[in-house]
Design a protein around this motif. Structure first.
Motif, PDB file in Angstrom:
ATOM      1  N   GLU A 140       0.816  -0.987   0.250  1.00  0.00           N
ATOM      2  CA  GLU A 140      -0.094   0.050   0.117  1.00  0.00           C
ATOM      3  C   GLU A 140       0.854   1.271   0.158  1.00  0.00           C
ATOM      4  OE1 GLU A 140      -4.098   1.068   2.536  1.00  0.00           O
ATOM      5  OE2 GLU A 140      -2.081   0.711   3.718  1.00  0.00           O
ATOM      6  N   ASN A 165       3.271   0.817  -3.394  1.00  0.00           N
ATOM      7  CA  ASN A 165       2.743   0.930  -4.712  1.00  0.00           C
ATOM      8  C   ASN A 165       1.474   1.849  -4.817  1.00  0.00           C
ATOM      9  OD1 ASN A 165       4.398  -1.238  -5.182  1.00  0.00           O
ATOM     10  ND2 ASN A 165       3.038  -2.928  -4.701  1.00  0.00           N
ATOM     11  N   GLN A 166       0.921   2.012  -3.951  1.00  0.00           N
ATOM     12  CA  GLN A 166      -0.212   3.146  -4.182  1.00  0.00           C
ATOM     13  C   GLN A 166       0.348   4.592  -3.556  1.00  0.00           C
ATOM     14  OE1 GLN A 166      -3.877   1.591  -2.384  1.00  0.00           O
ATOM     15  NE2 GLN A 166      -3.718  -0.445  -3.580  1.00  0.00           N
ATOM     16  N   HIS A 167       1.260   4.541  -2.984  1.00  0.00           N
ATOM     17  CA  HIS A 167       1.738   5.718  -2.216  1.00  0.00           C
ATOM     18  C   HIS A 167       0.924   6.371  -1.190  1.00  0.00           C
ATOM     19  CE1 HIS A 167       4.642   5.533  -5.647  1.00  0.00           C
ATOM     20  NE2 HIS A 167       3.687   5.237  -6.567  1.00  0.00           N
ATOM     21  N   LYS A 168       0.306   5.373  -0.427  1.00  0.00           N
ATOM     22  CA  LYS A 168      -0.440   5.907   0.501  1.00  0.00           C
ATOM     23  C   LYS A 168       0.331   5.733   1.824  1.00  0.00           C
ATOM     24  CE  LYS A 168      -4.939   4.694  -1.331  1.00  0.00           C
ATOM     25  NZ  LYS A 168      -6.262   3.881  -1.243  1.00  0.00           N
ATOM     26  N   VAL A 218      -6.271  -3.184  -1.878  1.00  0.00           N
ATOM     27  CA  VAL A 218      -4.713  -3.698  -2.092  1.00  0.00           C
ATOM     28  C   VAL A 218      -4.955  -5.171  -2.695  1.00  0.00           C
ATOM     29  CG1 VAL A 218      -2.654  -4.320  -0.834  1.00  0.00           C
ATOM     30  CG2 VAL A 218      -3.944  -2.366  -0.279  1.00  0.00           C
TER      31      VAL A 218
END
Length: 372
Positions: free
Chosen positions: A78, A81-84, A230
């Protein structure tokens, strides 16, 4: 004085898992987990979630008694890859003492600050197949094996500590008698013919196994656009296949395939294990396993766990095929109630699937966040 300690050994983790058993003792709405199952989930050598996540299990003590627990989690998929830039917290249980809650959450904050993360959110687990959300409505409703229960003061504690609502989830229930086949019987026949589709039904678990990887691939495709999603890794697919599929009646898993046998839709429904879990009080042996088997065979309530439709077939009525298959199965088994697991309030597409069955919202839950 409040002391926070990290649970690391099997003995400590077992104590961590057992804390809610005392906190909710004699509470008719709380559903105990299986202790051995929880231990496996927290075992970094067994749960593939730890391939891309790290977690720390903290217990709070006051006067030498356990008064709270929390898990601090970073899902690195998360974050990277999702830049959270988020640190999660889950498995959160506490007595009605805001200072205990504050001390536990500070351990989560410390982990987030250590890795320069931006905010904390919870309660939530390692992945999208874990439990999620603090209960905000429905304290007088019995939970399921895939939801957390909590007292109302949890929300009060979080709000007083400056947490704000991040995501909202609803759970609903409808009697099977609400299901009228005229809503999907004709439609499913037309859809099968138009798109050259057919349903796959099963009577043996071993016959499902060759399809499970494709099912999880489709799950990833179905929910990829949700902000909180995710994806499940290949290693996790194998783990979930081994851990969960055998628990589910094979006739409660429905697939829809095209003329080339490509999977275009699936659904997983589970028998309700609530009553059995309350009876066995976390122990599979010596007789707990038999109670679960009895529930698997004879429960008259079912829980809709997962449903997925390939993006190319969404909004084309493919779920009518699935509902038709379930109608036949549930009629034969004498099912009485259908329960929906937590679904994001913003996921309008999934809510529209159930509108003809007149579901009643009986529980609501939320995740809360706070900037670090």
């Amino acid at each position: 004085m409040i002391t926070i300690k990290e649970a690391k050994t099997k003995k400590e983790l077992t104590e961590y898992i057992k804390f809610p058993f005392s906190l909710y003792k004699d509470n008719p709405y709380w559903v105990p987990p299986i202790i051995a199952d929880e231990l496996e989930s927290f075992d970094k050598t067994k749960n593939p979630a730890f391939d891309h996540a790290e977690a720390y299990f903290y217990m709070a003590y006051k006067n030498n008694e356990v008064v709270g627990r929390i898990t601090a989690i970073i899902n690195w998929s998360e974050v990277n890859n999702q830049h959270k830039r988020k640190v999660r917290f889950g498995w959160f249980d506490v007595i009605d003492d805001i200072e205990v809650t504050k001390a536990l959450l500070e351990k989560v904050n410390e982990l987030g600050r250590k890795h320069n993360l931006e905010h904390v959110e919870g309660p939530m687990g390692f992945s999208n197949l874990d439990k999620v959300g603090v209960l905000t409505e429905g304290y007088d409703q019995v939970g399921t094996m895939i939801t957390w229960y909590n007292h109302a003061y949890y929300v009060t504690h979080l709000e007083q500590l400056g947490f704000q609502v991040e995501k909202q989830y609803i759970e609903s229930i409808f009697p099977f008698s609400n299901v009228k086949p005229e809503f999907f019987l004709k439609a499913q026949a037309l859809i099968k013919k138009r798109y050259e589709l057919r349903a796959l039904n099963f009577t043996k678990t071993k016959d499902i196994m060759p399809h499970v990887d494709k099912m999880f691939d489709l799950f990833n495709e179905t929910y990829a656009n949700l902000a909180s999603f995710v994806a499940i890794s290949d290693v996790q697919k194998a783990y979930f296949k081994k851990k969960y599929i055998s628990f589910i009646n094979p006739e409660y898993i429905k697939f829809v395939v095209d003329k080339d046998d490509n999977l275009v839709a699936f659904s997983i429904v589970m028998p309700s294990f609530t009553e059995a879990l309350q009876k066995i009080k976390g122990k599979l042996f010596p007789f707990g396993f038999l109670q679960l088997l009895k529930a698997k065979k004879h429960s008259k309530d079912v829980v809709f766990y997962l449903i997925g439709v390939h993006p190319d077939y969404q909004n084309k009525g493919v779920t009518a095929i699935i509902f038709d298959e379930y109608y036949k199965t549930f009629s034969e088994k004498g099912i009485q109630n259908c329960i929906r697991t937590p679904e994001l309030l913003e996921n309008n597409a999934i809510h529209l699937l159930w509108k003809n069955f007149d579901p009643k919202i009986h529980c609501q839950r939320k995740t809360y966040r706070k900037d670090l």
